[in-house]
Structure formats: structure tokens, C-alpha cells
Design a protein around this motif. Structure first.
Motif, PDB file in Angstrom:
ATOM      1  N   ALA A 150       2.598   7.147 -11.028  1.00 47.12           N
ATOM      2  CA  ALA A 150       1.657   7.455 -12.247  1.00 47.12           C
ATOM      3  C   ALA A 150       0.385   7.488 -11.460  1.00 47.12           C
ATOM      4  CB  ALA A 150       1.988   6.063 -13.186  1.00 47.12           C
ATOM      5  N   GLN A 151      -0.406   8.149 -12.568  1.00 47.28           N
ATOM      6  CA  GLN A 151      -1.887   8.188 -12.233  1.00 47.28           C
ATOM      7  C   GLN A 151      -2.675   7.057 -12.094  1.00 47.28           C
ATOM      8  OE1 GLN A 151      -3.366  11.009 -11.030  1.00 47.28           O
ATOM      9  NE2 GLN A 151      -1.404  12.195 -10.977  1.00 47.28           N
ATOM     10  N   HIS A 152      -2.123   5.778 -12.696  1.00 49.24           N
ATOM     11  CA  HIS A 152      -2.980   4.623 -12.864  1.00 49.24           C
ATOM     12  C   HIS A 152      -2.604   3.734 -11.449  1.00 49.24           C
ATOM     13  CE1 HIS A 152       0.704   3.344 -14.600  1.00 49.24           C
ATOM     14  NE2 HIS A 152       0.688   2.259 -14.354  1.00 49.24           N
ATOM     15  N   MET A 153      -1.717   4.224 -10.768  1.00 53.19           N
ATOM     16  CA  MET A 153      -1.295   3.326  -9.616  1.00 53.19           C
ATOM     17  C   MET A 153      -2.367   3.112  -8.572  1.00 53.19           C
ATOM     18  SD  MET A 153       1.762   2.510 -10.405  1.00 53.19           S
ATOM     19  CE  MET A 153       2.487   1.963  -9.103  1.00 53.19           C
ATOM     20  N   ASN A 154      -2.683   2.014  -8.059  1.00 54.16           N
ATOM     21  CA  ASN A 154      -3.442   1.775  -6.833  1.00 54.16           C
ATOM     22  C   ASN A 154      -3.322   2.824  -5.522  1.00 54.16           C
ATOM     23  OD1 ASN A 154      -4.727  -0.191  -8.452  1.00 54.16           O
ATOM     24  ND2 ASN A 154      -3.224  -1.907  -7.508  1.00 54.16           N
ATOM     25  N   THR A 155      -2.155   2.987  -5.284  1.00 57.99           N
ATOM     26  CA  THR A 155      -1.975   3.842  -4.171  1.00 57.99           C
ATOM     27  C   THR A 155      -1.050   5.066  -4.556  1.00 57.99           C
ATOM     28  OG1 THR A 155       0.020   2.518  -3.429  1.00 57.99           O
ATOM     29  CG2 THR A 155      -2.139   1.784  -2.631  1.00 57.99           C
ATOM     30  N   HIS A 156      -1.167   6.018  -3.883  1.00 61.63           N
ATOM     31  CA  HIS A 156      -0.422   7.229  -3.860  1.00 61.63           C
ATOM     32  C   HIS A 156      -0.060   7.922  -5.401  1.00 61.63           C
ATOM     33  CE1 HIS A 156       0.894   6.088   0.042  1.00 61.63           C
ATOM     34  NE2 HIS A 156       1.292   4.939  -0.219  1.00 61.63           N
ATOM     35  N   LYS A 157      -1.160   7.873  -5.969  1.00 66.55           N
ATOM     36  CA  LYS A 157      -1.269   8.256  -7.311  1.00 66.55           C
ATOM     37  C   LYS A 157      -0.610   9.690  -7.527  1.00 66.55           C
ATOM     38  CE  LYS A 157      -5.495   5.509  -8.399  1.00 66.55           C
ATOM     39  NZ  LYS A 157      -6.811   5.501  -8.321  1.00 66.55           N
ATOM     40  N   GLY A 158       0.201   9.948  -8.371  1.00 71.68           N
ATOM     41  CA  GLY A 158       0.606  11.318  -8.829  1.00 71.68           C
ATOM     42  C   GLY A 158       1.571  11.949  -7.783  1.00 71.68           C
ATOM     43  N   GLN A 159       1.848  11.114  -6.489  1.00 72.87           N
ATOM     44  CA  GLN A 159       2.873  11.720  -5.581  1.00 72.87           C
ATOM     45  C   GLN A 159       4.065  11.739  -5.858  1.00 72.87           C
ATOM     46  OE1 GLN A 159       1.821   9.869  -1.855  1.00 72.87           O
ATOM     47  NE2 GLN A 159       0.035  10.536  -1.452  1.00 72.87           N
ATOM     48  N   VAL A 160       4.598  12.725  -5.207  1.00 74.49           N
ATOM     49  CA  VAL A 160       6.307  12.898  -5.689  1.00 74.49           C
ATOM     50  C   VAL A 160       6.860  12.126  -4.446  1.00 74.49           C
ATOM     51  CG1 VAL A 160       8.306  14.261  -5.847  1.00 74.49           C
ATOM     52  CG2 VAL A 160       6.014  14.886  -6.873  1.00 74.49           C
ATOM     53  N   ALA A 161       7.749  11.385  -4.871  1.00 80.53           N
ATOM     54  CA  ALA A 161       8.447  10.425  -3.544  1.00 80.53           C
ATOM     55  C   ALA A 161      10.063  10.243  -4.001  1.00 80.53           C
ATOM     56  CB  ALA A 161       7.513   8.984  -3.490  1.00 80.53           C
ATOM     57  N   PHE A 162      10.575   9.434  -3.065  1.00 81.95           N
ATOM     58  CA  PHE A 162      11.912   8.966  -3.338  1.00 81.95           C
ATOM     59  C   PHE A 162      11.721   7.673  -3.952  1.00 81.95           C
ATOM     60  CE2 PHE A 162      12.994  11.518   0.702  1.00 81.95           C
ATOM     61  CZ  PHE A 162      13.842  12.406   0.044  1.00 81.95           C
ATOM     62  N   PRO A 163      12.803   7.279  -4.569  1.00 81.91           N
ATOM     63  CA  PRO A 163      12.461   5.619  -5.340  1.00 81.91           C
ATOM     64  C   PRO A 163      12.468   4.840  -4.241  1.00 81.91           C
ATOM     65  CG  PRO A 163      14.476   6.777  -6.265  1.00 81.91           C
ATOM     66  CD  PRO A 163      13.841   7.768  -5.262  1.00 81.91           C
ATOM     67  N   GLY A 164      11.756   3.876  -4.153  1.00 81.69           N
ATOM     68  CA  GLY A 164      11.913   2.772  -3.449  1.00 81.69           C
ATOM     69  C   GLY A 164      10.481   2.186  -3.230  1.00 81.69           C
ATOM     70  N   GLY A 165      10.200   1.202  -2.316  1.00 75.30           N
ATOM     71  CA  GLY A 165       8.991   0.620  -2.141  1.00 75.30           C
ATOM     72  C   GLY A 165       9.047  -0.791  -1.090  1.00 75.30           C
ATOM     73  N   LYS A 166       7.920  -1.482  -1.322  1.00 78.20           N
ATOM     74  CA  LYS A 166       7.764  -2.598  -0.168  1.00 78.20           C
ATOM     75  C   LYS A 166       8.727  -3.698  -0.552  1.00 78.20           C
ATOM     76  CE  LYS A 166       3.881  -5.432   1.169  1.00 78.20           C
ATOM     77  NZ  LYS A 166       2.328  -5.840   0.765  1.00 78.20           N
ATOM     78  N   TYR A 167       9.118  -4.305   0.933  1.00 78.78           N
ATOM     79  CA  TYR A 167      10.151  -5.273   0.921  1.00 78.78           C
ATOM     80  C   TYR A 167       9.549  -6.713   0.316  1.00 78.78           C
ATOM     81  CZ  TYR A 167      12.777  -8.975   3.492  1.00 78.78           C
ATOM     82  OH  TYR A 167      13.445 -10.140   3.584  1.00 78.78           O
ATOM     83  N   ASP A 168      10.140  -7.377  -0.514  1.00 82.28           N
ATOM     84  CA  ASP A 168       9.966  -8.540  -0.894  1.00 82.28           C
ATOM     85  C   ASP A 168      11.038  -9.571  -0.388  1.00 82.28           C
ATOM     86  OD1 ASP A 168       7.856  -7.900  -2.708  1.00 82.28           O
ATOM     87  OD2 ASP A 168       9.219  -7.788  -4.443  1.00 82.28           O
ATOM     88  N   GLU A 169      10.356 -10.875  -0.104  1.00 78.77           N
ATOM     89  CA  GLU A 169      11.276 -11.750   0.721  1.00 78.77           C
ATOM     90  C   GLU A 169      12.682 -12.080  -0.021  1.00 78.77           C
ATOM     91  OE1 GLU A 169       9.295 -15.240   1.962  1.00 78.77           O
ATOM     92  OE2 GLU A 169       7.736 -14.112   2.897  1.00 78.77           O
TER      93      GLU A 169
END
Length: 83
Positions: free
Chosen positions: A46-65
Motif C-alpha cells: 500500500a502507498q501509506h506504508m512506512n517502507t517499500h510503498k507501492g512495491q510488488v513483492a512476495f507475501p512475507g515480512g519481519k520475524y517476530d519472537e
């Protein structure tokens, strides 16, 4: 589904590389559709995200404990992003 068999064989032969960078861990999925001609599913951030706005990506993200493994990270993030 020859492409699926080819992908499986390549994944089984893959030797992960050790990256010597201090970066946050993340997990992603490369989801494939179950069709005669499989397709890869991407997301558009989404365009409102803090990082990587509007980029096309694989689903996934940062590790949480709470995730315990990067596989769990990838599954959690994929569920959050595309259900």
C-alpha cells in the motif's frame, strides 16, 4: 504439471548461502496457484506504508519472537497480507 516437478527438484538441490550481514530476519512465501499453468502470487504494498510503498513483492515480512521459526513468520505474514 512439469513446472512444479522442476521447481521441486531445484528446491531440493538448493544450498542456502550464509549471509554475514546484520540484517533483521524475515520469511517469505512464493505461492503458486494450482492450475495447469501455475502462476506466482505477488502482493503490491500500500502507498501509506512506512517502507517499500507501492512495491510488488512476495507475501512475507519481519520475524517476530512469537513465530518461533521463519516458516511460521512467512505463513503469518501471508495470512495477514492475502488471507
Amino acid at each position: 504439471m512439469q513446472i512444479i516437478n522442476l521447481l521441486r527438484a531445484r528446491i531440493e538441490q538448493h544450498q542456502p548461502k550464509n549471509i554475514v550481514e546484520e540484517l533483521p530476519e524475515a520469511g517469505i512465501l512464493v505461492p503458486l496457484t494450482r492450475e495447469p499453468e501455475p502462476q506466482i502470487i505477488f502482493t503490491r504494498r500500500a502507498q501509506h506504508m512506512n517502507t517499500h510503498k507501492g512495491q510488488v513483492a512476495f507475501p512475507g515480512g519481519k520475524y517476530d519472537e512469537e513465530d518461533t521459526t521463519l516458516v511460521n513468520t512467512a505463513l503469518r505474514e501471508c495470512h495477514e497480507e492475502i488471507g
